[in-house]
Design a protein around this motif. Structure first.
Motif, PDB file in Angstrom:
ATOM      1  N   TYR A  48       0.842  -1.185   0.000  1.00 49.45           N
ATOM      2  CA  TYR A  48       0.000   0.000   0.000  1.00 49.45           C
ATOM      3  C   TYR A  48       0.882   1.241   0.000  1.00 49.45           C
ATOM      4  O   TYR A  48       1.992   1.244   0.527  1.00 49.45           O
ATOM      5  CB  TYR A  48      -0.884   0.050   1.262  1.00 49.45           C
ATOM      6  CG  TYR A  48      -1.952  -0.996   1.332  1.00 49.45           C
ATOM      7  CD1 TYR A  48      -1.688  -2.249   1.865  1.00 49.45           C
ATOM      8  CD2 TYR A  48      -3.239  -0.724   0.895  1.00 49.45           C
ATOM      9  CE1 TYR A  48      -2.679  -3.221   1.939  1.00 49.45           C
ATOM     10  CE2 TYR A  48      -4.247  -1.679   0.974  1.00 49.45           C
ATOM     11  CZ  TYR A  48      -3.945  -2.924   1.493  1.00 49.45           C
ATOM     12  OH  TYR A  48      -4.932  -3.873   1.574  1.00 49.45           O
ATOM     13  N   GLN A  97       0.643   5.279   1.246  1.00 45.29           N
ATOM     14  CA  GLN A  97      -0.140   6.244   2.023  1.00 45.29           C
ATOM     15  C   GLN A  97       0.447   7.639   1.839  1.00 45.29           C
ATOM     16  O   GLN A  97       1.593   7.889   2.199  1.00 45.29           O
ATOM     17  CB  GLN A  97      -0.165   5.874   3.508  1.00 45.29           C
ATOM     18  CG  GLN A  97      -1.104   6.754   4.326  1.00 45.29           C
ATOM     19  CD  GLN A  97      -1.228   6.297   5.772  1.00 45.29           C
ATOM     20  OE1 GLN A  97      -0.247   5.914   6.407  1.00 45.29           O
ATOM     21  NE2 GLN A  97      -2.438   6.312   6.306  1.00 45.29           N
ATOM     22  N   LEU A 118      -0.677  12.069   1.971  1.00 44.96           N
ATOM     23  CA  LEU A 118      -1.631  12.984   2.603  1.00 44.96           C
ATOM     24  C   LEU A 118      -2.841  13.220   1.717  1.00 44.96           C
ATOM     25  O   LEU A 118      -3.966  13.302   2.197  1.00 44.96           O
ATOM     26  CB  LEU A 118      -0.943  14.306   2.935  1.00 44.96           C
ATOM     27  CG  LEU A 118      -0.056  14.284   4.174  1.00 44.96           C
ATOM     28  CD1 LEU A 118       0.673  15.607   4.338  1.00 44.96           C
ATOM     29  CD2 LEU A 118      -0.893  13.973   5.424  1.00 44.96           C
ATOM     30  N   ASP A 119      -2.614  13.351   0.413  1.00 42.23           N
ATOM     31  CA  ASP A 119      -3.740  13.692  -0.459  1.00 42.23           C
ATOM     32  C   ASP A 119      -4.546  12.474  -0.895  1.00 42.23           C
ATOM     33  O   ASP A 119      -5.768  12.555  -1.049  1.00 42.23           O
ATOM     34  CB  ASP A 119      -3.250  14.487  -1.672  1.00 42.23           C
ATOM     35  CG  ASP A 119      -2.165  13.749  -2.444  1.00 42.23           C
ATOM     36  OD1 ASP A 119      -1.903  14.120  -3.595  1.00 42.23           O
ATOM     37  OD2 ASP A 119      -1.576  12.806  -1.880  1.00 42.23           O
ATOM     38  N   GLN A 120      -3.916  11.331  -1.075  1.00 39.16           N
ATOM     39  CA  GLN A 120      -4.628  10.152  -1.579  1.00 39.16           C
ATOM     40  C   GLN A 120      -5.023   9.162  -0.494  1.00 39.16           C
ATOM     41  O   GLN A 120      -5.791   8.242  -0.756  1.00 39.16           O
ATOM     42  CB  GLN A 120      -3.764   9.420  -2.623  1.00 39.16           C
ATOM     43  CG  GLN A 120      -3.518  10.206  -3.902  1.00 39.16           C
ATOM     44  CD  GLN A 120      -4.797  10.436  -4.668  1.00 39.16           C
ATOM     45  OE1 GLN A 120      -5.655   9.554  -4.750  1.00 39.16           O
ATOM     46  NE2 GLN A 120      -4.957  11.615  -5.215  1.00 39.16           N
ATOM     47  N   GLY A 121      -4.493   9.311   0.703  1.00 40.03           N
ATOM     48  CA  GLY A 121      -4.798   8.343   1.740  1.00 40.03           C
ATOM     49  C   GLY A 121      -4.080   7.034   1.491  1.00 40.03           C
ATOM     50  O   GLY A 121      -3.049   6.982   0.830  1.00 40.03           O
ATOM     51  N   LEU A 122      -4.641   5.942   2.013  1.00 40.92           N
ATOM     52  CA  LEU A 122      -4.023   4.618   1.908  1.00 40.92           C
ATOM     53  C   LEU A 122      -4.587   3.914   0.673  1.00 40.92           C
ATOM     54  O   LEU A 122      -5.777   3.647   0.588  1.00 40.92           O
ATOM     55  CB  LEU A 122      -4.344   3.831   3.175  1.00 40.92           C
ATOM     56  CG  LEU A 122      -3.519   2.606   3.518  1.00 40.92           C
ATOM     57  CD1 LEU A 122      -2.045   2.947   3.610  1.00 40.92           C
ATOM     58  CD2 LEU A 122      -3.990   2.015   4.833  1.00 40.92           C
ATOM     59  N   LYS A 171     -14.906  10.517  -4.032  1.00 40.79           N
ATOM     60  CA  LYS A 171     -14.270   9.294  -3.568  1.00 40.79           C
ATOM     61  C   LYS A 171     -15.330   8.260  -3.229  1.00 40.79           C
ATOM     62  O   LYS A 171     -16.450   8.591  -2.838  1.00 40.79           O
ATOM     63  CB  LYS A 171     -13.417   9.608  -2.333  1.00 40.79           C
ATOM     64  CG  LYS A 171     -12.233  10.509  -2.646  1.00 40.79           C
ATOM     65  CD  LYS A 171     -11.339  10.677  -1.448  1.00 40.79           C
ATOM     66  CE  LYS A 171     -10.136  11.535  -1.833  1.00 40.79           C
ATOM     67  NZ  LYS A 171      -9.204  11.712  -0.731  1.00 40.79           N
ATOM     68  N   LEU A 198      -9.204   4.780  10.634  1.00 43.58           N
ATOM     69  CA  LEU A 198      -9.526   4.634   9.217  1.00 43.58           C
ATOM     70  C   LEU A 198     -10.636   3.618   9.044  1.00 43.58           C
ATOM     71  O   LEU A 198     -10.550   2.502   9.572  1.00 43.58           O
ATOM     72  CB  LEU A 198      -8.305   4.140   8.423  1.00 43.58           C
ATOM     73  CG  LEU A 198      -7.043   5.004   8.480  1.00 43.58           C
ATOM     74  CD1 LEU A 198      -5.902   4.228   9.097  1.00 43.58           C
ATOM     75  CD2 LEU A 198      -6.644   5.454   7.090  1.00 43.58           C
ATOM     76  N   PHE A 249      -9.862   2.317   1.591  1.00 40.48           N
ATOM     77  CA  PHE A 249      -9.808   3.041   2.857  1.00 40.48           C
ATOM     78  C   PHE A 249     -10.386   4.435   2.743  1.00 40.48           C
ATOM     79  O   PHE A 249     -10.304   5.086   1.688  1.00 40.48           O
ATOM     80  CB  PHE A 249      -8.353   3.173   3.328  1.00 40.48           C
ATOM     81  CG  PHE A 249      -7.757   1.920   3.865  1.00 40.48           C
ATOM     82  CD1 PHE A 249      -7.160   0.993   3.028  1.00 40.48           C
ATOM     83  CD2 PHE A 249      -7.772   1.659   5.226  1.00 40.48           C
ATOM     84  CE1 PHE A 249      -6.599  -0.176   3.524  1.00 40.48           C
ATOM     85  CE2 PHE A 249      -7.209   0.500   5.737  1.00 40.48           C
ATOM     86  CZ  PHE A 249      -6.625  -0.417   4.885  1.00 40.48           C
ATOM     87  N   GLY A 250     -10.961   4.902   3.854  1.00 42.18           N
ATOM     88  CA  GLY A 250     -11.272   6.304   3.984  1.00 42.18           C
ATOM     89  C   GLY A 250      -9.997   7.077   4.291  1.00 42.18           C
ATOM     90  O   GLY A 250      -8.938   6.494   4.507  1.00 42.18           O
ATOM     91  N   GLN A 251     -10.119   8.404   4.319  1.00 41.68           N
ATOM     92  CA  GLN A 251      -8.957   9.266   4.537  1.00 41.68           C
ATOM     93  C   GLN A 251      -8.411   9.155   5.958  1.00 41.68           C
ATOM     94  O   GLN A 251      -7.258   9.482   6.193  1.00 41.68           O
ATOM     95  CB  GLN A 251      -9.315  10.722   4.260  1.00 41.68           C
ATOM     96  CG  GLN A 251      -9.343  11.086   2.792  1.00 41.68           C
ATOM     97  CD  GLN A 251      -7.947  11.151   2.189  1.00 41.68           C
ATOM     98  OE1 GLN A 251      -7.515  10.224   1.506  1.00 41.68           O
ATOM     99  NE2 GLN A 251      -7.227  12.218   2.443  1.00 41.68           N
ATOM    100  N   GLY A 252      -9.241   8.734   6.891  1.00 41.29           N
ATOM    101  CA  GLY A 252      -8.829   8.664   8.285  1.00 41.29           C
ATOM    102  C   GLY A 252      -9.255   9.904   9.053  1.00 41.29           C
ATOM    103  O   GLY A 252      -9.229  11.013   8.509  1.00 41.29           O
TER     104      GLY A 252
END
Lengths: 111, 113
Positions: free
Chosen positions: A35, A37, A39-43, B2, B88, B103-106
């Motif tokens: 994966y 990770q 800041l802008d796209q997340g995981l 999203k 998350l 996943f969500g952004q958290g």
């Protein structure tokens, strides 16, 4: 401690370079996932291997490739690096699909 | 837009409060619903997962899924400073013969002593 190990913890490199990230799954886990990770796209899911074979491919760039070796450890190769590739890269492993155990991650900085 | 929307926060509450964390989703193909906790400079760890609509409880944590509204929640009772982390939500969808986690952004949560 999840039992998944990743090396190195931190990596600083320059644009255009190539790096290799390494992951050792938990003992007995046949599946390895990578994966990214940011800041802008997340995981984001990149790719999954199961017992040495590619199982599923997600949002992985053509500049990136991975493999899983007979001892089940996996490597993620990132080439022609760009500034935007700076991110945390996580490896996860699992027996089945449901509970994935994540490693501590490799923080990649591209300057 | 999203597939999974989650308010990034930050959310700050006093110790002992009940915390509510939420996600909405748009993909009807999502089958399993999970909550992960991620401490700073660590990998995510699975807290809970569920398949069906309804509630699932584990200690101070309750996961709630409403498939008709495409909405999932995580409640934390008697919150502790050690609960401070990023939470998350994640959902699985059938993907290339396997299950892919989305996943969500958290949401970054801080519990103040």
């Amino acid at each position: 401690d999840s039992g998944v190990t990743q090396t190195p913890k931190h990596l600083i490199t320059a644009t255009g370079q190539r790096v290799t990230l390494r992951c050792s799954p938990r003992s007995g886990d046949l599946s390895v996932y990578w994966y990214q990770q940011s800041l802008d796209q997340g995981l984001q899911f990149l790719i999954q291997y199961y017992n040495g074979e590619e199982r599923a491919k997600g949002n992985i760039l053509e500049r990136f490739s991975a493999q899983q070796f007979p001892d089940l450890h996996s490597e993620l190769n990132l080439s022609s690096l760009e500034l935007g590739d700076s991110a945390l890269y996580f490896c996860a492993s699992s027996v089945g699909w449901d509970e994935q155990f994540f490693g501590p991650g490799t923080r990649l900085t591209v300057l | 837009q999203k597939e999974v929307e989650q308010d990034p926060g930050p959310l700050s509450v006093p110790e002992g409060a009940i915390v509510s964390l939420n996600c909405t989703y748009s993909n009807s193909a999502f089958q399993y619903f999970m909550w992960y906790r991620q401490y700073s400079r660590k990998g995510p760890e699975l807290l809970m997962y569920t398949y069906s609509s309804g509630n699932k409880e584990d200690g101070r944590f309750t996961a709630q899924v409403d498939k008709s509204s495409k909405y999932i929640s995580l409640f934390i009772r008697d919150s502790q400073p050690s609960d401070s982390a990023t939470y998350l939500c994640a959902m699985t969808e059938p993907f290339q013969g396997a299950q892919k986690l989305v996943f969500g952004q958290g949401t970054r949560l801080t519990i103040n002593p």
